[in-house]
Design a protein around this motif. Structure first.
Motif, mmCIF file in Angstrom:
data_model
loop_
_atom_site.group_PDB
_atom_site.id
_atom_site.type_symbol
_atom_site.label_atom_id
_atom_site.label_comp_id
_atom_site.label_asym_id
_atom_site.label_seq_id
_atom_site.Cartn_x
_atom_site.Cartn_y
_atom_site.Cartn_z
ATOM 1 N N ASP A 70 -6.557 35.821 24.614
ATOM 2 C CA ASP A 70 -5.528 35.268 25.502
ATOM 3 C C ASP A 70 -4.115 35.390 24.933
ATOM 4 N N VAL A 71 -3.984 35.982 23.740
ATOM 5 C CA VAL A 71 -2.665 36.108 23.104
ATOM 6 C C VAL A 71 -2.492 37.558 22.685
ATOM 7 N N HIS A 72 -1.815 38.336 23.506
ATOM 8 C CA HIS A 72 -1.684 39.772 23.256
ATOM 9 C C HIS A 72 -1.092 40.080 21.885
ATOM 10 N N ASP A 73 -0.053 39.336 21.465
ATOM 11 C CA ASP A 73 0.664 39.654 20.241
ATOM 12 C C ASP A 73 -0.060 39.214 18.966
ATOM 13 N N ALA A 74 -1.187 38.524 19.099
ATOM 14 C CA ALA A 74 -1.896 38.028 17.922
ATOM 15 C C ALA A 74 -2.351 39.172 17.025
ATOM 16 N N SER A 122 6.270 34.432 23.668
ATOM 17 C CA SER A 122 4.964 34.839 23.158
ATOM 18 C C SER A 122 4.644 34.133 21.844
ATOM 19 N N VAL A 152 3.404 30.603 22.169
ATOM 20 C CA VAL A 152 1.971 30.528 22.455
ATOM 21 C C VAL A 152 1.164 30.813 21.190
ATOM 22 N N LEU A 153 1.583 31.835 20.463
ATOM 23 C CA LEU A 153 0.860 32.257 19.265
ATOM 24 C C LEU A 153 0.842 31.174 18.197
ATOM 25 N N ARG A 154 1.952 30.484 18.016
ATOM 26 C CA ARG A 154 2.027 29.518 16.917
ATOM 27 C C ARG A 154 1.061 28.361 17.107
ATOM 28 N N ARG A 155 0.630 28.106 18.342
ATOM 29 C CA ARG A 155 -0.353 27.040 18.568
ATOM 30 C C ARG A 155 -1.704 27.374 17.965
ATOM 31 N N THR A 156 -1.931 28.654 17.691
ATOM 32 C CA THR A 156 -3.216 29.080 17.128
ATOM 33 C C THR A 156 -3.187 29.115 15.598
#
Length: 242
Positions: free
Chosen positions: A26-30, A94, A97-101
């Motif tokens: 769900d996170v393209h940039d991960a 983006s 969103v990513l930092r939540r992971t």
């Protein structure tokens, strides 16, 4: 007939290497974010390898080899600086969103980064208490804290050579003294690492603004406080005395 000779992928262990990248559906940039940071750690490993070799060379009075290793260190640092721009392709939205992971993870926890600082002569025992790290990482960092740094070995070299006046060596319009070349190679390393710090600050502010960083850090405010750090302030000061 199938050849039993090792091929390119075998030599580089690509099957293992290319299986280490993380993906989040769900996170393209991960995938990009994690891969770039893995690449940074590989580059840090090269820098540490060359710094270790430079320390051994200085200890053995092998100035040409030390300079040779430090040239590569600076080239790798230039690559680190250039690579920062790739992270700016992550949009602020983006990354939010990513930092939540990421949980409590932060680039500030990079033990290899701290090893580079310690090995260069910038030792801060406080990191042993502040960093989240594995036991193996702690042992490595404790070893770096106690072993001679590049700056320590340079000072010992000066004593073995009779404590020459660096200011006088630097007065040469075209320095041909080996000690002066070594000092300049060390300054190159110091400058290269400093340029990475500066470039990194701008990238972080562009992506997260003035928000706190990941892992509970102060973010840009903390990074800006490190920009003026020098591994070898005495070598920078020589220029003022000319």
């Amino acid at each position: 007939m199938t050849s039993t000779e090792p091929h390119y992928g075998d030599f580089l262990r690509l099957q293992a290497l290319l299986s280490l990248q993380r993906e989040l559906p769900d996170v393209h940039d991960a995938h990009f974010f994690f891969t770039v940071h893995q690449a940074y750690e590989l580059q840090f490993k090269i820098i540490l390898y060359e710094l270790d070799a430079a320390v051994v060379a200085v200890r053995g009075d092998d100035i040409p080899r030390a300079v040779y290793c430090l040239r590569r260190v600076r080239a790798m640092e230039d690559a680190l600086v250039a690579q920062v721009g790739t992270l700016e392709t992550i949009s602020p939205g983006s990354f939010a969103v990513l930092r939540r992971t990421l949980g409590g993870s932060s680039g500030l926890q990079s033990v290899q980064f701290r090893e580079i600082e310690f090995l260069s002569g910038q030792k801060d025992p406080g990191y042993l208490d502040r960093l989240r790290m594995s036991e193996a990482e702690r042992i490595r960092l404790e070893r770096r804290l106690t072993e001679p740094s590049l700056w320590d070995e340079f000072q010992r070299l000066l004593r073995r050579l009779g404590d020459p006046d660096l200011v006088e060596l630097y007065r040469a319009e075209i320095p041909d003294n080996g000690l002066a070349r070594l000092a300049e190679a060390m300054v190159d390393h110091d400058e290269g690492f400093g340029l990475w710090r500066v470039r990194h600050v701008a990238m972080v502010e562009r992506v997260i603004g003035r928000r706190p960083g990941t892992g509970g850090s102060a973010g840009v405010a903390y990074l800006q406080s490190t920009v003026e750090r020098r591994f070898f302030p005495e070598l920078w000061a020589v220029r003022t005395l000319l």
